[in-house]
Design an enzyme around this catalytic site. Structure first.
Site, PDB file in Angstrom:
ATOM      1  N   GLU A  94       0.818  -1.204   0.000  1.00 24.45           N
ATOM      2  CA  GLU A  94       0.000   0.000   0.000  1.00 24.45           C
ATOM      3  C   GLU A  94       0.857   1.261   0.000  1.00 24.45           C
ATOM      4  OE1 GLU A  94      -3.798  -1.982   2.295  1.00 24.45           O
ATOM      5  OE2 GLU A  94      -2.315  -0.940   3.487  1.00 24.45           O
ATOM      6  N   CYS A 123      -1.228   5.818   9.990  1.00 26.13           N
ATOM      7  CA  CYS A 123       0.004   5.140  10.437  1.00 26.13           C
ATOM      8  C   CYS A 123      -0.299   3.817  11.100  1.00 26.13           C
ATOM      9  CB  CYS A 123       0.712   5.958  11.508  1.00 26.13           C
ATOM     10  SG  CYS A 123       1.476   7.408  10.895  1.00 26.13           S
TER      11      CYS A 123
HETATM   12  N1  SAH Z   1       9.189   0.575  10.096  1.00 26.04           N
HETATM   13  C1  SAH Z   1       9.368   1.964  10.192  1.00 26.04           C
HETATM   14  C2  SAH Z   1       8.484   2.755   9.255  1.00 26.04           C
HETATM   15  C3  SAH Z   1       7.049   2.307   9.101  1.00 26.04           C
HETATM   16  S1  SAH Z   1       5.970   2.552  10.445  1.00 26.04           S
HETATM   17  C4  SAH Z   1       9.178   2.429  11.625  1.00 26.04           C
HETATM   18  O1  SAH Z   1       8.721   1.652  12.446  1.00 26.04           O
HETATM   19  O2  SAH Z   1       9.552   3.566  11.915  1.00 26.04           O
HETATM   20  C5  SAH Z   1       5.667   4.304  10.389  1.00 26.04           C
HETATM   21  C6  SAH Z   1       5.300   4.902  11.727  1.00 26.04           C
HETATM   22  O3  SAH Z   1       3.979   4.531  12.141  1.00 26.04           O
HETATM   23  C7  SAH Z   1       6.229   4.452  12.845  1.00 26.04           C
HETATM   24  O4  SAH Z   1       6.585   5.530  13.674  1.00 26.04           O
HETATM   25  C8  SAH Z   1       5.355   3.494  13.600  1.00 26.04           C
HETATM   26  O5  SAH Z   1       5.797   3.321  14.912  1.00 26.04           O
HETATM   27  C9  SAH Z   1       4.004   4.160  13.501  1.00 26.04           C
HETATM   28  N2  SAH Z   1       2.879   3.267  13.815  1.00 26.04           N
HETATM   29  C10 SAH Z   1       2.809   1.940  13.616  1.00 26.04           C
HETATM   30  N3  SAH Z   1       1.601   1.469  14.021  1.00 26.04           N
HETATM   31  C11 SAH Z   1       0.918   2.533  14.483  1.00 26.04           C
HETATM   32  C12 SAH Z   1      -0.408   2.694  15.008  1.00 26.04           C
HETATM   33  N4  SAH Z   1      -1.234   1.668  15.116  1.00 26.04           N
HETATM   34  N5  SAH Z   1      -0.806   3.946  15.366  1.00 26.04           N
HETATM   35  C13 SAH Z   1       0.025   5.007  15.209  1.00 26.04           C
HETATM   36  N6  SAH Z   1       1.276   4.908  14.707  1.00 26.04           N
HETATM   37  C14 SAH Z   1       1.711   3.689  14.351  1.00 26.04           C
END
Ligand code: SAH
Ligand code: SF4
Length: 367
Positions: free
Chosen positions: A102, A345
């Site tokens: 996605e 996110c």
């Molecule tokens: N793997 C990388 C990039 C992808 S995730 C990382 O972890 O940084 C992108 C962002 O979304 C990250 O900061 C992650 O912690 C956040 N994220 C993941 N799941 C989430 C959720 N359910 N609610 C809010 N942010 C979330």
């Protein structure tokens, strides 16, 4: 189906979009073609969005047919696009092997941001993340990362341009550094997409050995998913913390010469009710992060069925950010975008199973 996939895999050819212009120039030279032909091909692919090699009319016919015989130019098909009530668009894209990923386009007043994926699933199993719950299938290729940008540009409103790119979709970019680096070279290349490096942000959950090599590629921004102020809590949220704990993570960032006031780190802190949202947490952060030029991005947890966490109440969020302000931190509270279509996110998890076949353009139903 699996036989067909194996066959497709076997006959898959190199893709022109897997190579930076520099790499393409070297490939062209090896074949006895002038290096500037590679520049022409890059201009067709990325500036003119022409994928059919036959349409690259300033390239001599014999070179065109040789390229067409040896290389593919396309790697992803749009399976479905969904539009949120707030204008956010989610593209569900299918790869040659049936893998689904996605990309999310977020229009704002003065900018248009695209969030791209770097892996099919993710091996790091963060307990609050929908992608983590999927498990890991494979790394994306450079061509597949670049194609997300091209496909997104095709669904953008006329007269609008892509201004910002964030590697915050599915997967951990620093576990796929070679493909991500080459994609960054293409996306920031003046003769290709020409995105300003400072408008590109790569987010990592903290794969420490790969941070310096990433920052060497181009003067991009680094985002780091922190989410906790103690190892005890971060071990549960981000299991990678057991390998690279908070102190080591922050020491690495403190020692990194490419992080400075002009290029601060963006820390991401997903707020989860009763887990990491206390005033004590907020008070610990300024001291913890001292000496690191940074901004802190607070993101209320986007709920999904695979995680046992919720966003705190508005009041708790305000109390948390107020305590950060009191501590002198630069803080932004990220607005939810595209929650109604699971595009926010950590909600990216391909909730629509099925074969890669149709392209629809439906609007999503509003919440
Ligand atoms: N793997 C990388 C990039 C992808 S995730 C990382 O972890 O940084 C992108 C962002 O979304 C990250 O900061 C992650 O912690 C956040 N994220 C993941 N799941 C989430 C959720 N359910 N609610 C809010 N942010 C979330
Ligand atoms: Fe992977 Fe990032 Fe999700 Fe963790 S938060 S599972 S690193 S995509």
């Amino acid at each position: 189906m699996s036989d067909l996939n194996t066959m497709r895999h076997a006959i898959r050819r190199p893709n022109l979009k897997d190579y930076s212009r520099e790499a393409l120039r070297a490939i062209f030279k090896e074949r006895g073609w002038a290096a500037y032909r590679a520049d022409q091909v890059a201009t067709w692919l990325y500036k003119n969005d022409v994928e059919d090699v036959d349409g690259m009319t300033n390239v001599p016919a014999e070179i065109r047919s040789a390229i067409a015989a040896e290389f593919d130019t396309r790697s992803l098909e749009v399976v479905e696009t969904q539009k949120s009530v707030d204008g956010t668009q989610k593209l569900l894209l299918g790869a040659f092997d049936g893998a689904r990923i996605e990309a999310v386009l977020i229009p704002e007043e003065r900018r248009n941001t695209l969030c791209v994926s770097t892996q099919v699933g993710c091996p790091l199993t963060c307990s609050f993340c929908a992608t983590g719950a999927l498990g890991f299938t494979r790394n994306l290729t450079t061509g597949e990362i670049v194609d997300q940008v091209l496909q997104a540009m095709r669904v953008m409103e006329p007269e609008t341009t892509l201004t910002n790119l964030v590697f915050m979709g599915m997967g951990e970019p620093l576990l796929n550094l070679p493909a991500v680096s080459e994609a960054i070279r293409i996306l920031t290349d003046q003769k290709a997409f020409a995105l300003a490096p400072r408008r590109v942000t790569v987010s990592t959950s903290g794969v420490l050995p790969q941070i310096a090599p990433l920052l060497e590629v181009a003067p991009i921004h680094l985002a780091v998913s922190l989410h906790a102020t103690t190892d005890e809590v971060r071990d549960v949220l981000v299991p990678l913390n057991k390998k690279f704990p908070i102190a080591e993570l922050l020491e690495t960032l403190r020692a990194e010469p490419r992080i400075n006031r002009r290029r601060p780190v963006f820390f991401e802190y997903t707020l989860m009710e009763g887990v990491n949202d206390s005033v004590e947490d907020a008070r610990r952060l300024p001291g913890l992060l001292s000496g690191i030029p940074c901004k802190l991005n607070v993101i209320p947890m986007n709920p999904h069925p695979d995680a046992p966490y919720r966003a705190p109440s508005r009041e708790t969020i305000n109390r948390f950010t107020a305590a950060l302000h009191d501590g002198g931190m630069r803080v932004t509270l990220r607005r939810d975008r595209g929650r109604d279509i699971d595009a926010a996110c950590g909600q990216l998890a391909n909730r629509r199973p099925g074969p890669v076949q149709k392209t629809t353009n439906e609007s999503s139903s509003a919440v």
